[in-house]
Design a protein around this motif. Sequence first.
Motif, PDB file in Angstrom:
ATOM      1  N   HIS A  61     -23.611 -52.932 143.821  1.00  0.00           N
ATOM      2  CA  HIS A  61     -22.690 -51.896 144.312  1.00  0.00           C
ATOM      3  C   HIS A  61     -21.736 -51.453 143.203  1.00  0.00           C
ATOM      4  O   HIS A  61     -21.500 -50.252 143.021  1.00  0.00           O
ATOM      5  N   GLY A  62     -21.177 -52.397 142.470  1.00  0.00           N
ATOM      6  CA  GLY A  62     -20.253 -52.042 141.405  1.00  0.00           C
ATOM      7  C   GLY A  62     -20.926 -51.252 140.299  1.00  0.00           C
ATOM      8  O   GLY A  62     -20.378 -50.249 139.808  1.00  0.00           O
ATOM      9  N   LEU A  63     -22.116 -51.691 139.904  1.00  0.00           N
ATOM     10  CA  LEU A  63     -22.847 -50.981 138.848  1.00  0.00           C
ATOM     11  C   LEU A  63     -23.186 -49.559 139.285  1.00  0.00           C
ATOM     12  O   LEU A  63     -23.092 -48.616 138.487  1.00  0.00           O
ATOM     13  N   THR A  64     -23.554 -49.387 140.550  1.00  0.00           N
ATOM     14  CA  THR A  64     -23.898 -48.058 141.051  1.00  0.00           C
ATOM     15  C   THR A  64     -22.720 -47.105 140.955  1.00  0.00           C
ATOM     16  O   THR A  64     -22.871 -45.935 140.570  1.00  0.00           O
ATOM     17  N   HIS A  65     -21.536 -47.595 141.289  1.00  0.00           N
ATOM     18  CA  HIS A  65     -20.339 -46.745 141.207  1.00  0.00           C
ATOM     19  C   HIS A  65     -20.137 -46.221 139.788  1.00  0.00           C
ATOM     20  O   HIS A  65     -19.968 -45.015 139.577  1.00  0.00           O
ATOM     21  N   PHE A  66     -20.139 -47.106 138.817  1.00  0.00           N
ATOM     22  CA  PHE A  66     -19.865 -46.678 137.446  1.00  0.00           C
ATOM     23  C   PHE A  66     -21.079 -46.007 136.807  1.00  0.00           C
ATOM     24  O   PHE A  66     -20.925 -45.209 135.873  1.00  0.00           O
ATOM     25  N   ALA A  67     -22.284 -46.292 137.304  1.00  0.00           N
ATOM     26  CA  ALA A  67     -23.481 -45.635 136.773  1.00  0.00           C
ATOM     27  C   ALA A  67     -23.384 -44.120 136.924  1.00  0.00           C
ATOM     28  O   ALA A  67     -23.816 -43.366 136.037  1.00  0.00           O
ATOM     29  N   HIS A  68     -22.818 -43.670 138.040  1.00  0.00           N
ATOM     30  CA  HIS A  68     -22.712 -42.224 138.266  1.00  0.00           C
ATOM     31  C   HIS A  68     -21.906 -41.540 137.164  1.00  0.00           C
ATOM     32  O   HIS A  68     -22.203 -40.391 136.800  1.00  0.00           O
ATOM     33  N   ILE A  69     -20.915 -42.220 136.619  1.00  0.00           N
ATOM     34  CA  ILE A  69     -20.096 -41.615 135.577  1.00  0.00           C
ATOM     35  C   ILE A  69     -20.872 -41.546 134.268  1.00  0.00           C
ATOM     36  O   ILE A  69     -20.848 -40.523 133.573  1.00  0.00           O
ATOM     37  N   TYR A  70     -21.563 -42.624 133.905  1.00  0.00           N
ATOM     38  CA  TYR A  70     -22.381 -42.591 132.688  1.00  0.00           C
ATOM     39  C   TYR A  70     -23.495 -41.552 132.804  1.00  0.00           C
ATOM     40  O   TYR A  70     -23.789 -40.824 131.841  1.00  0.00           O
ATOM     41  N   LEU A  71     -24.131 -41.485 133.945  1.00  0.00           N
ATOM     42  CA  LEU A  71     -25.204 -40.508 134.130  1.00  0.00           C
ATOM     43  C   LEU A  71     -24.667 -39.083 134.018  1.00  0.00           C
ATOM     44  O   LEU A  71     -25.331 -38.201 133.461  1.00  0.00           O
ATOM     45  N   THR A  72     -23.471 -38.847 134.525  1.00  0.00           N
ATOM     46  CA  THR A  72     -22.886 -37.501 134.472  1.00  0.00           C
ATOM     47  C   THR A  72     -22.543 -37.113 133.050  1.00  0.00           C
ATOM     48  O   THR A  72     -22.874 -35.998 132.606  1.00  0.00           O
ATOM     49  N   ILE A  73     -21.883 -37.991 132.310  1.00  0.00           N
ATOM     50  CA  ILE A  73     -21.493 -37.626 130.954  1.00  0.00           C
ATOM     51  C   ILE A  73     -22.717 -37.429 130.069  1.00  0.00           C
ATOM     52  O   ILE A  73     -22.762 -36.516 129.229  1.00  0.00           O
ATOM     53  N   GLU A  74     -23.744 -38.230 130.261  1.00  0.00           N
ATOM     54  CA  GLU A  74     -24.931 -38.074 129.421  1.00  0.00           C
ATOM     55  C   GLU A  74     -25.701 -36.807 129.778  1.00  0.00           C
ATOM     56  O   GLU A  74     -26.321 -36.186 128.907  1.00  0.00           O
ATOM     57  N   SER A  75     -25.657 -36.402 131.031  1.00  0.00           N
ATOM     58  CA  SER A  75     -26.262 -35.138 131.418  1.00  0.00           C
ATOM     59  C   SER A  75     -25.525 -33.970 130.768  1.00  0.00           C
ATOM     60  O   SER A  75     -26.149 -33.025 130.246  1.00  0.00           O
ATOM     61  N   LEU A  76     -24.205 -34.024 130.766  1.00  0.00           N
ATOM     62  CA  LEU A  76     -23.412 -32.950 130.158  1.00  0.00           C
ATOM     63  C   LEU A  76     -23.622 -32.884 128.653  1.00  0.00           C
ATOM     64  O   LEU A  76     -23.763 -31.793 128.080  1.00  0.00           O
ATOM     65  N   LEU A  77     -23.657 -34.034 127.987  1.00  0.00           N
ATOM     66  CA  LEU A  77     -23.878 -34.049 126.541  1.00  0.00           C
ATOM     67  C   LEU A  77     -25.292 -33.584 126.199  1.00  0.00           C
ATOM     68  O   LEU A  77     -25.508 -32.927 125.174  1.00  0.00           O
ATOM     69  N   SER A  78     -26.238 -33.906 127.063  1.00  0.00           N
ATOM     70  CA  SER A  78     -27.600 -33.435 126.845  1.00  0.00           C
ATOM     71  C   SER A  78     -27.676 -31.917 126.945  1.00  0.00           C
ATOM     72  O   SER A  78     -28.374 -31.260 126.156  1.00  0.00           O
ATOM     73  N   ASP A  79     -26.939 -31.345 127.889  1.00  0.00           N
ATOM     74  CA  ASP A  79     -26.895 -29.886 128.019  1.00  0.00           C
ATOM     75  C   ASP A  79     -26.338 -29.251 126.753  1.00  0.00           C
ATOM     76  O   ASP A  79     -26.849 -28.231 126.275  1.00  0.00           O
TER      77      ASP A  79
END
Length: 317
Positions: A61-79
Amino acid sequence: MLSQENSPNMPAPPLSPPPSSLSAEINAATRQPHTTLNRFLTSRLPLALPPISSSPRLYTHGLTHFAHIYLTIESLLSDLSDLSTPRNPSLSLLLSSPDTTPPRPALLSLLSTLLPPGLPRSTRLKQDLAQLYGLSDVDLAAHLSHFPGEVVQDFAAHLTATAQARPHVLLAYAWVLYMALFSGGRWIRAQLASAPREFWLSAPPASSSRDRRRRADASQQDSINNLDATPEVPLRFFNFEGEADGEDVKAEFKAGFAAADMVLTQAERRDVIGEALSIFAFSIRVVEELDCLLATPKHIVVPMKGGVDLTIVFHER
């Protein structure tokens, strides 16, 4: 007659580096909330591990919460990386929009190359979560399409909106989130790795009957295809390839990040430092949300050998 230094034919002098680095200013400005967040995490981590927990459910549960932030920033940097590709159609579309001001070339170049090879965590996070939840890649993608809590949703929305308006603030997220892997993340990894293999390979969190059937089918197929395979402990997020254990990646990241000192304006530097404070404020709220969702106790008593009990108190603000 014009003096030489005022001559219009003379090139402009190079920008002088600021008196202190951007990374040092971020660290100084966030010292207090950084200490608070560290207390929160270190006091709660024992809850997710043996002997208090018999499965990695709470950690998942804890990893899932913070995973969303890493996934978001990496998506934005990829763009942004895609935008930096010459003759990229997305760049032409962006430049033609009257309502959008793209990052200037130096800033776009800095952001698009900010994460060196080996640093992005999205693939590793998804591998860990797929194993922890017992889901296929397709089912995990569906699971991650929903936010696990309102604070995480607000955090990701804030990150996306702020980065779209002021792309340079992605520097704050990169410094705070990735340097965390090389400092406190090393300590967290050591605590997690101390749990026995049986703990990590226990039953995943409860889900729908359809998910359970899919996991059973996948498990049966895996046992047929990989009779001799040994499941990997799902700590890929904290691990790096190579003998240097990520120290080479860290050095390359810091060297690239240092270029920000020569690229950002003073106003942009202030934006980055201010956003770093927001990251810690949101992160503390994420931990508090987890406390609420998982009913974290005020304290817990752990029986120890020799008849002495260990009392663990969970810090609050």
